[in-house]
Design an enzyme around this catalytic site. Structure first.
Site, mmCIF file in Angstrom:
data_model
loop_
_atom_site.group_PDB
_atom_site.id
_atom_site.type_symbol
_atom_site.label_atom_id
_atom_site.label_comp_id
_atom_site.label_asym_id
_atom_site.label_seq_id
_atom_site.Cartn_x
_atom_site.Cartn_y
_atom_site.Cartn_z
ATOM 1 N N GLU A 258 3.588 -0.109 1.100
ATOM 2 C CA GLU A 258 2.455 -1.060 0.362
ATOM 3 C C GLU A 258 3.005 -2.351 0.035
ATOM 4 O O GLU A 258 3.907 -2.556 -0.831
ATOM 5 C CB GLU A 258 2.213 -0.311 -0.914
ATOM 6 C CG GLU A 258 1.594 1.261 -0.831
ATOM 7 C CD GLU A 258 0.468 1.119 -0.011
ATOM 8 O OE1 GLU A 258 -0.365 0.165 -0.198
ATOM 9 O OE2 GLU A 258 -0.039 2.032 0.569
ATOM 10 N N CYS A 297 -0.567 -6.246 -7.371
ATOM 11 C CA CYS A 297 -0.775 -6.380 -5.770
ATOM 12 C C CYS A 297 -2.518 -6.455 -5.201
ATOM 13 O O CYS A 297 -2.695 -6.781 -4.385
ATOM 14 C CB CYS A 297 -0.213 -5.124 -5.225
ATOM 15 S SG CYS A 297 -0.835 -3.597 -5.780
#
Ligand code: NAP
Length: 672
Positions: A258, A297
């Site tokens: 990720e 994020c």
């Protein structure tokens, strides 16, 4: 006072690093918070301990036992959450930011716990899909199954959510039966260490199931094997370095990444100023820029709007951002705290300079200003790029802080192309009330984004927001976002398991999976199964009912009683003329009702309620004059609590020629 040293948790012992120590400073005032390091830790021994002690202990437990462990760990975190909030302030996080991290982390454990108990069997093997017939008489069949990987999950986490980031990876791994080694980011490792300590001190975790490295991971990658999984969250550069490690490539180590992501949000072509969608768009951008000081994020880095609404958007955002109260995260009226460190602030300032050099101009906020002296504070900075095709940087450079760039688009195709120019993202949101625009957008952009959120005046009150990954939905994205996928309920558990195609007889597959499989031997019992508690019922126990006939009067009666007068039951000529029936047939629902009449034992007892039917198929029509009988077999059992459990029964209805008329799974709530 001496700065406390964080401890590693290796082979079930708390150990200080003896070299390569570094100091972590408070984001609020730069004072030292902790010393961290992992020099002298034997990483190969940690991996061995996970594989030889933690793995076997977890794999002995069923999915449901592991699910109950997750719930207990979540409760342990909640019971000591105030200690974690107190530490978390030092990372620059407000109480609200901490809530996402700490209570959001515990909530993720609860969510996986409940998914595990509802959607996984109380067994060690997970079936994948249906039985595949591979032979004429059914003695040889195929079944895909998942079993737990026998290595260790290495979780390398980012600094922004030290608790949630750890728990969203641990939950699926532990549920899958896989031990883990957690390596938190150094900048906030003191919060992760504290949360980890809560879990260890709960006394609930089996030996070897979780270990912790506070510092570098040394030569650990040299010892990874194909049974291990690396789950990485962080920057694209680090991901690239780690995933191309020769041992990862040689051993085909599973690597789930990720990484950074240039997430976009789009104002629909219909959403002019004054519409609810315009206001919701402005609100969401401001929230995403300021929550956690934009260090998410999933934050909105690129906001796309129809060209004619750009000035209105800029004005509304400036007004809104000007109201953001920046300050000490411990103060109740602070809306935005500090970045995690002055180094992180320097990095964000550099990235803003890159955006400016590429042609974007600052329209709100001043990156040079220090809204609060002494810590890592920065005001939100909004940029505007009026030629988003000439200005490449906003689609490529991620300032990991309170920064976003607004850009115009010409039409929906242009908006789709710009959104996809981020080369893969974790999440894209669209603010529109037009179903046409939403459909066009999802079809044009879906394959570039891991999650898409469409918000309008009807759903915004209950919307979970652009920036919130949810345990039941996938978190991850293609390309630039890392190409990985986490969470997503049971999907996330499967990352820690191996899928294997088993070819054998139904008997073998039933034994392997601890579930009754059609075609496997049945154990015919003579005490009605509704009179047995779950512990007295065994997989494959089968009750065979008497047979009963079905007459034309039954069909007529059922039709008039229920109002279901479909031609196939009531009109002989029409039924005969159909390509399916030879004449009038019994209703499928009549078959189900008569089946219940045959197998139900009426008195109160261990079976409390019927909670549903699944996988219902009608296979052979039942004609007036035919008879039917039922075989009711225990397919699987799962205990939900001390007081209740669920039995899944395989119900098979046969006619007088032993042809199968109907088959389905019946679910009942039972006394354990
Ligand atoms: P980073 O520098 O890549 O660090 C991430 C993690 O990797 C940290 O635990 C770090 O440990 C570790 N690490 C760094 N170099 C390593 C090496 N050579 N070997 C082993 N581990 C190593 O990222 P960051 O700056 O901390 O985090 C911010 C970035 O993460 C942003 O780009 C953001 O977009 C991304 N992020 C993505 C997600 C997502 O879910 N996609 C979530 C959050 C953040 P140390 O701290 O000890 O160096």
């Amino acid at each position: 006072m001496k700065t406390p040293q964080l401890l590693n948790y290796a082979q079930d012992h708390w150990l200080p690093g003896d070299s390569e120590l570094s100091e972590i400073a408070s984001a609020i005032d730069g004072a030292p918070v902790a010393v961290t390091g992992s020099g002298g830790i034997d990483f190969a021994a940690m991996l061995r301990h996970g594989r030889e002690v933690g793995g076997p202990a977890l794999r002995k437990m069923t999915f449901h036992e592991r699910a109950r462990l997750l719930k207990a760990l979540g409760l342990a975190i909640m019971a000591r959450k105030e200690e974690l909030y107190e530490l978390n302030y030092q990372t620059g996080a407000t109480r609200k930011d901490g809530w996402i991290d700490i209570e959001g982390g515990a909530g993720t454990l609860f969510s996986f716990s409940s998914k595990g108990r509802r959607e996984l069997p109380d067994a060690h093997v997970l079936l994948d899909g249906a039985l595949e017939p591979l032979s004429k008489s059914g003695t040889f069949v195929g079944q895909h199954i998942y079993t737990s990987l026998q290595g260790v999950a290495l979780h390398i986490n980012a600094f922004n959510f030290p608790v949630w980031g750890m728990l969203e990876k641990l939950a699926p791994a532990l549920l899958a039966g896989m031990p883990a080694i957690v390596k938190p980011a150094s900048a906030t490792a003191y919060v992760a260490e504290a949360a980890f300590r809560v879990m260890i001190e709960s006394g609930l975790v089996p030996p070897g199931a979780i270990q912790l490295i506070v510092g570098g991971i040394g030569d650990l990658f040299e010892y990874l094997t194909s049974q291990d999984v690396v789950g990485f969250t962080g920057s694209a550069n680090t991901a690239l370095k780690l995933r191309s490690h020769p041992n990862v490539l040689r051993e085909s180590v599973k690597f789930v990444a990720e990484q950074d992501s240039l997430n976009a949000s789009v104002l629909g072509p219909d959403a002019a100023p004054e519409t609810p969608e315009f206001d919701l768009f402005v609100r969401e951008i401001a929230i995403e820029m300021t929550v956690k000081a934009g260090q998410k994020c999933t934050a909105i880095r690129r906001a796309l709007a129809p060209a004619e609404h750009m000035d209105a958007l800029e004005g509304a955002l400036r007004e809104r951002l000007a109201k953001t109260k920046i300050g000490d995260p411990r103060d109740a009226d602070t809306r935005m705290g500090a970045l995690v460190s002055t180094a992180q602030r320097d990095d964000v300032r550099e990235k803003i300079a890159v955006l400016e050099a590429a042609g974007a101009r600052i329209v709100a906020g001043d990156p040079a200003a220090e809204p609060v002296k002494g810590g890592a504070f920065l005001s939100p900075v909004l940029l505007r790029a009026d030629d988003p095709w000439a200005c490449a940087a906003p689609h490529d450079v991620e300032p990991f802080g309170p920064v976003s760039t607004i850009m115009p688009y010409k039409d929906i195709e242009d908006a789709i192309a710009l959104a996809n120019r981020g080369r893969g993202s974790l999440v894209l949101s669209m603010f529109t009330h037009s179903t046409d625009a939403a459909r066009d957008f999802v079809l044009g952009a879906g394959s570039f984004h891991g999650r898409m959120l469409i918000v309008d005046r009807d759903n915004h009150k209950e919307s979970t927001g652009h920036g919130s990954p949810l345990p039941v939905l996938v978190h991850g994205g293609p390309g630039r976002a890392g190409g990985g996928e986490e969470m997503g309920g049971v999907r996330g558990v499967k990352h820690y398991m191996q899928r294997t195609a088993i070819q054998s007889s139904p008997t073998m597959i039933a034994a392997i999976s601890s579930q009754y499989i059609p075609g496997a031997p049945k154990h015919v019992i003579d005490v009605h199964p509704f009179r047995r508690t779950m512990s007295e019922l065994h997989i494959g126990d089968t009750w065979k009912t008497e047979s009963r006939s079905v007459s034309i009067e039954d069909i007529e009666h059922f039709a008039h009683f229920t109002g279901d007068r479909f031609y196939a039951h009531m009109d002989e000529e029409a039924a005969k003329a159909s390509p399916i029936f030879e004449g009038r047939v019994a209703h499928g629902y009549l078959v189900l009702s008569f089946a219940a009449g045959l197998f139900v034992d009426p008195d109160p007892g261990p079976v409390l309620a019927n909670t549903g039917l699944e996988n219902l198929r009608f296979l052979t029509p039942l004609y007036p004059g035919d008879s039917m009988r039922v075989e009711l077999s225990v397919r699987a059992k799962s205990i939900k609590s001390q007081d209740t459990g669920q039995v899944r029964w395989a119900v098979e209805v046969f006619n007088q020629n032993d042809e199968m008329v109907a088959t389905y799974d019946l679910l009942t709530e039972n006394v354990p």
